[in-house]
Write an enzyme that holds these catalytic residues in place. Structure first.
Site, mmCIF file in Angstrom:
data_model
loop_
_atom_site.group_PDB
_atom_site.id
_atom_site.type_symbol
_atom_site.label_atom_id
_atom_site.label_comp_id
_atom_site.label_asym_id
_atom_site.label_seq_id
_atom_site.Cartn_x
_atom_site.Cartn_y
_atom_site.Cartn_z
ATOM 1 C CB CYS A 1 -0.961 0.002 1.180
ATOM 2 S SG CYS A 1 -0.156 -0.119 2.798
ATOM 3 C CG HIS B 1 -3.955 0.648 4.775
ATOM 4 N ND1 HIS B 1 -3.411 -0.214 3.845
ATOM 5 C CD2 HIS B 1 -5.014 1.234 4.163
ATOM 6 C CE1 HIS B 1 -4.113 -0.158 2.725
ATOM 7 N NE2 HIS B 1 -5.096 0.718 2.891
#
Length: 490
Positions: A119, A436
């Site tokens: 990510c 994230h």
């Protein structure tokens, strides 16, 4: 007013090509459309001619329209050979289309598949993809010699291919080739844990390494280069002459402490520091204050929230969770060196007046209803034409206040002191090695900046401006790590 004399040439631009058209003083819109058809094979009924007033009527005398002869007139449309046959079925509207039909007229951007803790890379790629200058330069990039002997060129070749796929508006794109080459060029991103899984990495570091490759191979440094003047002064000897040096940077750092509430505070803190070093006069170490001012502003400004720091006790990069608010329009005038400040501020004030004058046009566009007699594709083209018309009016007004000889096309330096926010890379979690990353990119077709795209790997959604404001931090939820600003008007 622009008056066409006998046999005056007017330029038009279509599909990247510029054509000259010869017109007489009394020639009408219909005549101009016929000439455009001869050159481009776009039938008059399909031509979208970009002028300030909107559509060009067949009976309007072109010489009375006050056109700007310094820039070619933009023409949109599909040539004869590519025209689809006329449908015989009844009119279909966008709200009636199913998911597959909607995909053919959708302008939604592509998502990127997460290939296992990637990510950080996906968010960086989405943010770089929206920088038009990089995307356009990549299109013409070619590998010189063998790619195996130059891994950086192979990496850029993979990036060009990836951006081509993203430009095609696929719902999902898998960046496996780029990832493999990226880890080959920068081995730190190939680090694995004791189970053989690739580790989470820092998005800011990935973003910076990609820009390094672009700088080395495409010479893009001027797009991001910030030039700084540093004044070093001895605090114990205020009468001692200051030492002046110059340096360049590719980003501004926003340092965060218990007093930092706004981006401005953090940037100003990063431009000033106190160091200790040896002084010949005192024959001992003493404190020096270093103050920096900006002598060059780039077209694209990257601001890094310095949220991560190394904790010895946990042996991890921990995160500063403090909330720091950032603006959608950033003015750096107070950080400029006196050698450039007056000119930048003058142009800033002119731009703000132009922005104010454009507000009515934007409001009218937002309030206008769709023409239900048009097909979905024609409705989309009509909206694009209106957006281009407003942007062109802004560009024409901007040209009139810029320094003589300053060319907007190809400019790499900001002529004013103001920037507009175009992308944000965020991090959720308490450590750089976990959590994230996501990116948020401003929708370039939305004139007032209310609509943004949220990229959560391959999941792409539309969010409002309010959501972007909420990325200031204050906890372990999404907080801004990198901000990408673009010079207003460029």
């Amino acid at each position: 007013m622009f008056i066409i004399t006998n046999h005056t040439l007017v330029s038009i631009k279509n599909a990247g090509k510029v054509y000259d058209i010869e017109l007489d003083p009394n020639d009408t819109g219909k005549v101009l459309k016929e000439r455009i058809y001869e050159l481009t094979r776009i039938p008059a009924i399909r031509q979208k001619i970009l002028i300030k007033g909107g559509k060009l009527g067949d009976d309007e005398v072109v010489s009375t329209l006050g056109l700007n002869t310094k820039q070619p007139i933009m023409v949109l449309g599909t040539p004869d050979k590519d025209l689809p046959s006329k449908p015989v079925e009844k009119q279909v509207f966008i709200e009636d289309l199913n998911k597959n039909q909607l995909a053919t007229v959708s302008s939604d951007p592509s998502g990127l598949v997460n290939l296992g803790n990637t990510c950080y890379l996906n968010s960086s790629l989405q943010s770089i993809f929206q920088i038009e200058d990089i995307a356009s330069r990549l299109k013409t990039f070619t590998v010189s010699g063998s790619s195996s002997s130059n891994p950086s060129q192979a990496l850029l070749s993979a990036l060009r291919l990836l951006f081509q796929q993203m430009s095609s508006k696929h719902e999902k794109v898998t960046p496996s080739l780029f990832l493999s080459l990226f880890r080959n060029v920068y081995p730190q991103f190939a680090e694995q844990d004791n189970r053989g899984f690739y580790k989470q990495q820092d998005a800011e570091e990935a973003f910076s390494q990609i820009l390094t490759t672009l700088t080395n191979e495409l010479k893009t440094q001027d797009l991001f280069k910030i030039s700084l003047k540093s004044e070093q002064k001895c605090l114990a000897l205020p009468d001692e002459p200051s030492k002046i040096t110059y340096e360049d940077a590719t980003k501004l750092n926003c340092h965060i402490d218990i007093k930092t509430n706004f981006l401005r505070d953090g940037i100003l803190g990063g431009l000033k520091e106190t160091i200790e070093k040896y002084n010949d006069t005192l024959q001992s170490n003493t404190e020096y204050e270093i103050s920096r001012t900006i002598t060059r502003l780039p077209k694209y400004l990257t601001v890094h929230f310095v949220r991560f720091f190394w904790r010895r006790d946990t042996q991890k990069k921990s995160k500063i969770l403090r909330r720091v608010q950032f603006p959608f329009e950033l003015d750096l005038s107070e950080m400029l060196d006196e050698s450039i400040k007056a000119e930048k501020v003058k142009i800033r004030d002119g731009i703000r007046k132009i922005e104010k004058d454009n507000l009515d046009l934007i409001r009218d566009f937002k309030k206008s209803k769709k023409d239900t007699s048009l097909t979905p594709l024609e409705q989309k083209e009509e909206e694009e034409l209106k957006v281009l018309s407003i942007k062109t009016k802004f560009a024409d007004s901007l040209t009139s206040i810029l320094p003589e000889g300053f060319k907007v096309d190809g400019a790499t330096e900001n002529p004013s002191s103001i920037y507009e926010l175009t992308a944000v890379i965020t991090h959720a979690g308490s450590s750089a090695d976990s959590g994230h990353y996501q990116s948020f990119v401003k929708d370039a077709s939305d004139l007032d900046g209310e609509r943004w795209w949220k990229f959560n790997d391959d999941k792409v959604s539309s969010v409002s401006k309010d959501k972007i404001e909420a990325l200031a931090g204050g906890g372990e939820s999404d907080s801004a790590l990198l901000l990408i600003y673009k010079a207003v008007g460029l």
